[in-house]
Design a protein around this motif. Structure first.
Motif, PDB file in Angstrom:
ATOM      1  N   LYS A 226       0.848  -1.194   0.000  1.00 53.84           N
ATOM      2  CA  LYS A 226       0.000   0.000   0.000  1.00 53.84           C
ATOM      3  C   LYS A 226       0.884   1.244   0.000  1.00 53.84           C
ATOM      4  CE  LYS A 226      -0.433   0.663   5.002  1.00 53.84           C
ATOM      5  NZ  LYS A 226      -1.363   0.852   6.141  1.00 53.84           N
ATOM      6  N   ILE A 227       0.281   2.355  -0.370  1.00 55.57           N
ATOM      7  CA  ILE A 227       0.952   3.648  -0.296  1.00 55.57           C
ATOM      8  C   ILE A 227       0.168   4.498   0.687  1.00 55.57           C
ATOM      9  CG2 ILE A 227       1.621   5.733  -1.553  1.00 55.57           C
ATOM     10  CD1 ILE A 227       1.962   4.061  -4.040  1.00 55.57           C
ATOM     11  N   GLY A 228       0.855   4.976   1.720  1.00 54.43           N
ATOM     12  CA  GLY A 228       0.185   5.734   2.761  1.00 54.43           C
ATOM     13  C   GLY A 228      -0.169   7.138   2.319  1.00 54.43           C
ATOM     14  N   GLU A 229      -0.934   7.804   3.182  1.00 58.92           N
ATOM     15  CA  GLU A 229      -1.308   9.190   2.897  1.00 58.92           C
ATOM     16  C   GLU A 229      -0.090  10.095   2.823  1.00 58.92           C
ATOM     17  OE1 GLU A 229      -4.150  10.452   5.748  1.00 58.92           O
ATOM     18  OE2 GLU A 229      -5.702   9.027   5.116  1.00 58.92           O
ATOM     19  N   ASN A 230       0.991   9.644   3.480  1.00 57.49           N
ATOM     20  CA  ASN A 230       2.249  10.406   3.427  1.00 57.49           C
ATOM     21  C   ASN A 230       3.066  10.074   2.173  1.00 57.49           C
ATOM     22  OD1 ASN A 230       2.991   7.830   3.980  1.00 57.49           O
ATOM     23  ND2 ASN A 230       3.981   8.267   5.963  1.00 57.49           N
ATOM     24  N   HIS A 231       2.465   9.242   1.278  1.00 56.01           N
ATOM     25  CA  HIS A 231       3.097   8.818   0.017  1.00 56.01           C
ATOM     26  C   HIS A 231       4.274   7.863   0.226  1.00 56.01           C
ATOM     27  CE1 HIS A 231       0.552  11.626  -2.096  1.00 56.01           C
ATOM     28  NE2 HIS A 231       1.027  12.649  -1.366  1.00 56.01           N
ATOM     29  N   TYR A 232       4.426   7.350   1.435  1.00 56.35           N
ATOM     30  CA  TYR A 232       5.444   6.323   1.674  1.00 56.35           C
ATOM     31  C   TYR A 232       4.931   4.989   1.123  1.00 56.35           C
ATOM     32  CZ  TYR A 232       8.185   9.281   4.875  1.00 56.35           C
ATOM     33  OH  TYR A 232       8.960  10.265   5.427  1.00 56.35           O
ATOM     34  N   ARG A 233       5.878   4.186   0.624  1.00 59.06           N
ATOM     35  CA  ARG A 233       5.553   2.842   0.144  1.00 59.06           C
ATOM     36  C   ARG A 233       5.735   1.858   1.295  1.00 59.06           C
ATOM     37  NH1 ARG A 233       7.386   5.745  -4.139  1.00 59.06           N
ATOM     38  NH2 ARG A 233       6.562   5.241  -6.212  1.00 59.06           N
ATOM     39  N   TYR A 234       4.714   1.038   1.509  1.00 56.69           N
ATOM     40  CA  TYR A 234       4.753   0.050   2.593  1.00 56.69           C
ATOM     41  C   TYR A 234       4.696  -1.354   1.991  1.00 56.69           C
ATOM     42  CZ  TYR A 234       3.839   3.937   5.749  1.00 56.69           C
ATOM     43  OH  TYR A 234       3.924   5.116   6.449  1.00 56.69           O
ATOM     44  N   TYR A 235       5.655  -2.203   2.399  1.00 55.44           N
ATOM     45  CA  TYR A 235       5.738  -3.577   1.900  1.00 55.44           C
ATOM     46  C   TYR A 235       5.437  -4.559   3.019  1.00 55.44           C
ATOM     47  CZ  TYR A 235       8.087  -1.454  -2.110  1.00 55.44           C
ATOM     48  OH  TYR A 235       8.381  -0.690  -3.211  1.00 55.44           O
ATOM     49  N   GLY A 236       4.800  -5.666   2.668  1.00 52.46           N
ATOM     50  CA  GLY A 236       4.499  -6.710   3.639  1.00 52.46           C
ATOM     51  C   GLY A 236       5.618  -7.731   3.712  1.00 52.46           C
ATOM     52  N   ILE A 237       5.716  -8.429   4.817  1.00 58.02           N
ATOM     53  CA  ILE A 237       6.773  -9.408   5.013  1.00 58.02           C
ATOM     54  C   ILE A 237       6.704 -10.535   3.978  1.00 58.02           C
ATOM     55  CG2 ILE A 237       5.437 -10.809   6.648  1.00 58.02           C
ATOM     56  CD1 ILE A 237       9.200 -10.039   6.832  1.00 58.02           C
ATOM     57  N   ASP A 238       5.500 -10.878   3.538  1.00 59.56           N
ATOM     58  CA  ASP A 238       5.352 -11.947   2.557  1.00 59.56           C
ATOM     59  C   ASP A 238       5.854 -11.536   1.174  1.00 59.56           C
ATOM     60  OD1 ASP A 238       3.273 -10.092   2.501  1.00 59.56           O
ATOM     61  OD2 ASP A 238       1.940 -11.485   1.454  1.00 59.56           O
ATOM     62  N   GLN A 239       6.075 -10.240   0.955  1.00 62.32           N
ATOM     63  CA  GLN A 239       6.546  -9.789  -0.351  1.00 62.32           C
ATOM     64  C   GLN A 239       8.043 -10.069  -0.554  1.00 62.32           C
ATOM     65  OE1 GLN A 239       4.547  -5.655  -0.175  1.00 62.32           O
ATOM     66  NE2 GLN A 239       4.475  -6.222  -2.353  1.00 62.32           N
ATOM     67  N   TYR A 240       8.740 -10.411   0.520  1.00 59.82           N
ATOM     68  CA  TYR A 240      10.146 -10.761   0.380  1.00 59.82           C
ATOM     69  C   TYR A 240      10.323 -11.922  -0.605  1.00 59.82           C
ATOM     70  CZ  TYR A 240      11.437  -7.921   4.477  1.00 59.82           C
ATOM     71  OH  TYR A 240      11.674  -6.889   5.331  1.00 59.82           O
ATOM     72  N   PHE A 241       9.380 -12.872  -0.561  1.00 59.11           N
ATOM     73  CA  PHE A 241       9.507 -14.061  -1.402  1.00 59.11           C
ATOM     74  C   PHE A 241       9.377 -13.708  -2.886  1.00 59.11           C
ATOM     75  CE2 PHE A 241       7.688 -15.504   2.695  1.00 59.11           C
ATOM     76  CZ  PHE A 241       8.763 -16.272   3.118  1.00 59.11           C
ATOM     77  N   GLU A 242       8.444 -12.796  -3.174  1.00 57.33           N
ATOM     78  CA  GLU A 242       8.281 -12.387  -4.573  1.00 57.33           C
ATOM     79  C   GLU A 242       9.496 -11.607  -5.051  1.00 57.33           C
ATOM     80  OE1 GLU A 242       5.017 -10.305  -7.551  1.00 57.33           O
ATOM     81  OE2 GLU A 242       4.675 -10.331  -5.389  1.00 57.33           O
ATOM     82  N   LEU A 243      10.034 -10.782  -4.191  1.00 55.29           N
ATOM     83  CA  LEU A 243      11.229 -10.026  -4.568  1.00 55.29           C
ATOM     84  C   LEU A 243      12.412 -10.971  -4.777  1.00 55.29           C
ATOM     85  CD1 LEU A 243      12.445  -7.304  -5.167  1.00 55.29           C
ATOM     86  CD2 LEU A 243      12.888  -6.998  -2.721  1.00 55.29           C
ATOM     87  N   ASP A 244      12.471 -12.054  -3.983  1.00 61.06           N
ATOM     88  CA  ASP A 244      13.524 -13.052  -4.180  1.00 61.06           C
ATOM     89  C   ASP A 244      13.454 -13.653  -5.585  1.00 61.06           C
ATOM     90  OD1 ASP A 244      14.704 -12.782  -1.726  1.00 61.06           O
ATOM     91  OD2 ASP A 244      13.590 -14.421  -0.786  1.00 61.06           O
TER      92      ASP A 244
END
Length: 268
Positions: free
Chosen positions: A25-43
């Motif tokens: 998700k992208i917060g109201e502050n425009h920061y990008r937030y990644y979930g722990i499960d996304q590590y596997f896809e990035l791998d």
């Protein structure tokens, strides 16, 4: 996430922009937030990138993850790598040939003439160049060099010229009709029409180096004739000229160094 993957923040942003790897998700502050499960896809992305797969193919891969698809794609990627390895081997072979050639130039002797056995070699040749018109000559060269595959043209072996042996007795065989030539390894001969191939036969050759051929050919010619007379030899073939020092090692045409080889036989 960037620290985990060993990549830059800018790369993560780029992956998001091309829809390859987006944040949870992208917060109201425009920061990008990644979930722990996304590590596997990035791998997976980093794995595919490491084996040389382009980003657009990685995008397709991520949408089709199963054993059959992965096996097919990895086999295709291996085939591409094998092709790249073959290409690199060709480049290395050319570099070795150039290096051997230029190392030989460091020790060449303009005064010596040698008599030695030479193995058979094959060349692809141009049409006969018998005009003094520079434009016509350039056109012949253009047709010839465009017909030779780059892997052969830039193999590192010196290009050269072929002149009929009878021209040796003329006052200046530099002005005689000639053909341009490029050496072709035996395993490459099938890529060219047989009518374009000539073979320098195995045999004994008298050879020597000459610098600035246009201005010194007559002096060189006389030295050759003297050597043949002193050693009871006669010409028994054509004149082969190989350009060992060319524009890659000097910008001055007068620095060109040729090796002239002429097949000979003993006078009985």
């Amino acid at each position: 996430m960037a620290k985990y993957a060993g990549i830059s923040r800018r790369t993560l942003i780029y992956y998001d922009q091309i829809d390859l790897f987006k944040p949870a998700k992208i917060g109201e502050n425009h920061y990008r937030y990644y979930g722990i499960d996304q590590y596997f896809e990035l791998d997976v992305i980093l794995l595919l990138k490491n084996i040389g797969m382009p980003l657009e193919e990685i995008q397709k891969f991520l949408k089709n993850r199963n054993v059959d698809y992965a096996l097919t794609e990895f086999q295709a990627q291996r085939a591409k790598v094998d092709q790249q390895i073959d290409q690199l081997k060709e480049i290395r072979a050319s570099l070795n040939s150039f290096i051997d050639r230029y190392e030989r130039l460091k020790d060449f002797d303009l005064e010596s003439i040698t008599y030695a056995f030479r193995e058979e070699e094959s060349f692809v040749v141009s049409e006969i160049i018998d005009t003094i018109d520079d434009i016509d000559s350039v056109q012949v060269y253009g047709r010839f060099y465009s017909s030779v595959e780059s892997r052969d043209l830039f193999s590192g072996y010196p290009i050269g010229f072929l002149v009929e042996g009878a021209a040796f007795n003329e006052e200046n065989f530099h002005a005689a009709p000639y053909r341009a030539l490029v050496k072709i390894p035996d395993d490459r001969l099938a890529h060219y029409r047989s009518s374009k191939i000539v073979t320098r036969p195995a045999g004994f050759y008298v050879s020597g180096f000459i610098k600035d051929e246009i201005h010194h050919i007559n002096i060189f010619n006389n030295r050759f004739k003297k050597y043949l007379k002193e050693h009871n030899l006669v010409i028994d073939g054509d004149i082969w000229e190989l350009l060992w020092q060319d524009e890659a090692t000097s910008e001055q045409p007068e620095d060109q160094i040729f090796e002239v080889l002429i097949q000979v036989k003993q006078i009985v």
